[in-house]
Design an enzyme around this catalytic site. Structure first.
Site, PDB file in Angstrom:
ATOM      1  N   MET A 100       0.841  -1.184   0.000  1.00 57.37           N
ATOM      2  CA  MET A 100       0.000   0.000   0.000  1.00 57.37           C
ATOM      3  C   MET A 100       0.881   1.240   0.000  1.00 57.37           C
ATOM      4  O   MET A 100       1.845   1.314   0.754  1.00 57.37           O
ATOM      5  CB  MET A 100      -0.922   0.005   1.218  1.00 57.37           C
ATOM      6  CG  MET A 100      -1.839  -1.196   1.282  1.00 57.37           C
ATOM      7  SD  MET A 100      -2.969  -1.254  -0.116  1.00 57.37           S
ATOM      8  CE  MET A 100      -3.833  -2.761   0.223  1.00 57.37           C
ATOM      9  N   CYS A 101       0.553   2.207  -0.822  1.00 57.74           N
ATOM     10  CA  CYS A 101       1.400   3.392  -0.968  1.00 57.74           C
ATOM     11  C   CYS A 101       0.540   4.594  -1.362  1.00 57.74           C
ATOM     12  O   CYS A 101      -0.598   4.439  -1.802  1.00 57.74           O
ATOM     13  CB  CYS A 101       2.464   3.187  -2.051  1.00 57.74           C
ATOM     14  SG  CYS A 101       3.387   1.641  -1.906  1.00 57.74           S
TER      15      CYS A 101
END
Length: 328
Positions: free
Chosen positions: A1-2
């Site tokens: 996740m970013c």
């Protein structure tokens, strides 16, 4: 996740920045890949060649794999997780450049001179569903790509094929798909940096308690949906810095709003996503800045002629004494 955002300073210079949020320790560090480099590929025994030098965060896994960076033409790119939606080709295709999903950044930064150039070349790329040796899975990815003119696109490949979409918000996170995120912003048109005015209820007039009421309803959780909205709002309303150091400083504060501390985003198996580092790509400058979670020191790497014309990639292990002073 970013989370990834673009930012333009008061002088018109563009930057691309990202948080790298993951539970598995990636062990990335700044790397410079020289010009005219040949990469091995998990998708094609012939591998592929690059022309441009570039720098970013990566790791040597029987060959360098970068997950973000900037090249000498001023193109920046970053990988983001696209779980549940990414769909890649079943096999290599003759006459095309065949790469695994985790190799796409190397191809983009090594061969693309602008977003327009990417749009012209992307049809020649075939992304094959090949597992990454480190994770032992086919990594579900999509990509944000930007250049020093401010052009920005999101690349998503799903069951319907490759989509190259202009990104007018200049923000990207994770699943759902990019078009869904854009539509979701329609639910937040009430957000503004100034306070809401007073409102009457019958004969009673309500007043906001202090400044900041314009951001009431801004989501504060760590889902990709909420991080997209939060990053879009804060990016849009952050002051424009006058210098490159000031711009990196501004970006660090923008990404503070979506950074994930260890422990607050856990799974049911005992792991947890956290922001292992923040990467800042100065597109006009051709420099990469990396800020790790543990000490917040910012390391700056610039592509010099010696590095660009070297025979092999050059690594820069992160050291606390390589401190970057942010000055507006």
């Amino acid at each position: 996740m970013c989370t990834s955002v673009m930012y333009q300073n008061a002088k018109g210079n563009w930057f691309l920045a990202r948080t790298m949020d993951f539970s598995f320790e990636l062990g990335g560090r700044p790397v410079v890949i020289p010009r005219n480099f040949h990469f091995k590929s998990d998708a094609d025994e012939k591998g592929f060649d690059t022309k441009l030098g570039f720098t970013g965060a990566g790791r040597d896994l029987n060959g360098y794999i970068l997950v973000d960076g900037v090249n000498e033409a001023g193109v920046g790119a970053a990988t983001l997780y696209f779980d549940g939606l990414a769909k890649f080709a079943d096999q290599a295709v003759s006459g095309k450049t065949n790469v695994a999903p985790h190799e796409v950044i190397n191809w983009i930064l090594g061969n693309v001179t602008s977003v327009a150039d990417l749009k012209a070349k992307i049809a020649d790329l075939n992304i094959v569903a090949i597992a990454n040796d480190l994770f032992k899975i086919i990594v579900p990815l999509h990509w944000i790509v930007a250049d020093k003119t401010g052009a920005c696109v999101v690349l998503e490949q799903d069951k319907n094929g490759m989509k190259v979409m202009d990104d007018p918000v200049k923000v990207m996170t994770n699943s759902p798909d990019f078009q869904w995120h854009l539509k979701n912003l329609n639910n937040y048109v009430q957000l503004k940096p100034t306070s809401h005015s007073s409102k009457k209820y019958g004969e009673f007039e309500s007043e906001a308690y202090g400044l900041g009421s314009g951001a009431l309803g801004l989501p504060g959780d760590y889902t990709s949906v909420s991080r997209f909205v939060r990053a879009a709002f804060i990016r849009q309303n952050t002051d424009k810095a006058k210098t490159v150091p000031g711009s990196i400083n501004a970006l660090s504060h923008i990404l503070n709003s979506v950074e994930i501390p260890k422990g607050v985003k856990a799974d049911n198996e005992g792991g947890c996503d956290y922001s292992q580092y923040r990467g800042y790509m100065s597109l006009d400058e051709g420099a990469y800045y990396m800020q790790p979670y543990d000490d917040q020191t910012i390391t700056r790497v610039v592509m010099t002629p010696e590095l660009l014309n070297a025979k092999e990639p050059t690594e820069f292990p992160l050291k606390a004494e390589q401190h970057f002073n942010s000055v507006n």
